[in-house]
Write a protein that holds these residues in place. Structure first.
Motif, short mmCIF file in Angstrom:
data_model
loop_
_atom_site.label_atom_id
_atom_site.label_comp_id
_atom_site.label_asym_id
_atom_site.label_seq_id
_atom_site.Cartn_x
_atom_site.Cartn_y
_atom_site.Cartn_z
N UNK A 186 -3.28 58.47 16.67
CA UNK A 186 -4.31 57.90 17.35
C UNK A 186 -4.74 58.71 18.69
N UNK A 187 -5.48 58.40 19.16
CA UNK A 187 -5.41 59.13 20.51
C UNK A 187 -4.50 58.70 21.06
N UNK A 188 -3.52 57.52 21.19
CA UNK A 188 -3.19 56.86 22.30
C UNK A 188 -1.31 58.19 21.83
N UNK A 189 -1.30 58.31 20.92
CA UNK A 189 0.11 58.32 19.40
C UNK A 189 0.29 60.35 19.57
N UNK A 218 -4.44 58.46 10.66
CA UNK A 218 -4.70 59.69 10.63
C UNK A 218 -5.99 59.03 11.63
N UNK A 219 -6.03 59.57 12.63
CA UNK A 219 -7.67 58.56 13.13
C UNK A 219 -8.28 60.15 13.70
N UNK A 220 -9.93 59.74 14.57
CA UNK A 220 -10.56 61.10 14.57
C UNK A 220 -10.10 61.88 15.02
N UNK A 221 -8.92 61.61 16.76
CA UNK A 221 -8.36 62.06 17.14
C UNK A 221 -7.31 63.07 16.77
N UNK A 222 -6.66 62.48 15.72
CA UNK A 222 -5.47 63.65 14.48
C UNK A 222 -6.21 64.89 14.47
N UNK A 223 -7.76 64.03 13.60
CA UNK A 223 -8.87 65.52 13.19
C UNK A 223 -9.07 66.95 13.78
N UNK A 262 1.91 66.07 -0.25
CA UNK A 262 0.09 65.45 0.07
C UNK A 262 -0.08 64.65 0.55
N UNK A 263 -1.76 65.00 1.18
CA UNK A 263 -2.12 64.24 1.86
C UNK A 263 -2.23 62.66 1.71
N UNK A 264 -1.85 62.14 2.80
CA UNK A 264 -1.95 60.93 2.60
C UNK A 264 -3.43 59.97 2.32
N UNK A 265 -3.79 58.82 1.36
CA UNK A 265 -5.29 58.51 1.99
C UNK A 265 -5.60 58.76 2.69
N UNK A 266 -5.01 57.54 4.18
CA UNK A 266 -6.07 57.59 5.05
C UNK A 266 -6.78 59.10 5.15
N UNK A 267 -5.81 59.56 5.57
CA UNK A 267 -5.58 61.65 6.02
C UNK A 267 -7.37 62.13 5.11
N UNK A 268 -6.96 62.14 3.78
CA UNK A 268 -7.74 62.72 2.86
C UNK A 268 -9.24 62.21 3.29
N UNK A 269 -8.87 60.31 3.73
CA UNK A 269 -9.93 60.03 3.79
C UNK A 269 -11.51 60.39 5.45
N UNK A 270 -10.49 61.03 5.60
CA UNK A 270 -10.96 61.39 7.40
C UNK A 270 -11.97 62.57 6.82
N UNK A 271 -10.62 62.72 6.46
CA UNK A 271 -11.02 64.26 6.27
C UNK A 271 -12.60 64.81 5.34
N UNK A 272 -12.67 64.20 4.45
CA UNK A 272 -13.75 63.61 3.14
C UNK A 272 -15.03 63.01 3.66
N UNK A 273 -15.14 61.81 4.55
CA UNK A 273 -16.10 61.86 5.26
C UNK A 273 -17.06 62.36 6.34
N UNK A 274 -15.57 63.21 7.07
CA UNK A 274 -16.45 64.42 8.27
C UNK A 274 -16.47 65.47 7.08
N UNK A 275 -16.77 66.07 6.03
CA UNK A 275 -16.91 66.54 4.83
C UNK A 275 -15.81 68.09 5.86
N UNK A 276 -14.55 68.30 6.53
CA UNK A 276 -13.67 68.59 7.20
C UNK A 276 -12.85 69.11 5.61
N UNK A 277 -12.38 68.89 4.76
CA UNK A 277 -11.51 68.82 4.13
C UNK A 277 -11.99 70.33 3.36
N UNK A 278 -12.99 70.54 3.53
CA UNK A 278 -13.81 72.01 2.59
C UNK A 278 -12.67 73.83 3.69
#
Length: 110
Positions: free
Chosen positions: A25-28, A58-63, A80-96
């Motif tokens: 995240x932002x702090x790490x 993985x937070x938005x700072x990681x993205x 493979x993508x961990x669930x938390x990272x896959x979710x961030x990518x999916x929600x932001x539509x950055x997965x593509x």
């Protein structure tokens, strides 16, 4: 949770592998940014493989950091993508936007 960033020794193939584990995240993120900067700056590195398979969070700072690496034109994610990272990518539509390989060895050859 403990966080770790490891840059694997280069194998002379122009591929720099950076392994991430733990929470990002932002702090790490500073260790990851420090590990990535030389790879982005080095024209001999033709591909940057970011092994994200061991990321617990993985937070938005990681993205944002991943998007920075993507702009280099050389980034491949090794999953493979961990669930938390896959979710961030999916929600932001950055997965593509990202190329994702099944693992590090596949990412080396894409």
């Amino acid at each position: 949770m403990e966080q770790d960033v490891l840059v694997l020794p280069d194998e002379g193939d122009g591929v720099r592998v950076i392994v991430c584990s733990g929470e990002f995240d932002q702090g790490t993120l500073e260790p990851l940014r420090q590990a990535c900067a030389p790879a982005v700056a080095d024209p001999a590195v033709r591909r940057i493989v970011l092994d994200v398979s061991r990321i617990a969070f993985a937070g938005c700072s990681m993205l944002n950091t991943m998007l920075y690496l993507l702009r280099s034109g050389r980034l491949v994610l090794a999953g493979p993508l961990p669930r938390s990272l896959a979710r961030v990518l999916e929600l932001t539509q950055a997965d593509r936007l990202f190329t994702v390989a099944a693992g590090v060895e596949e990412a080396r050859t894409l």
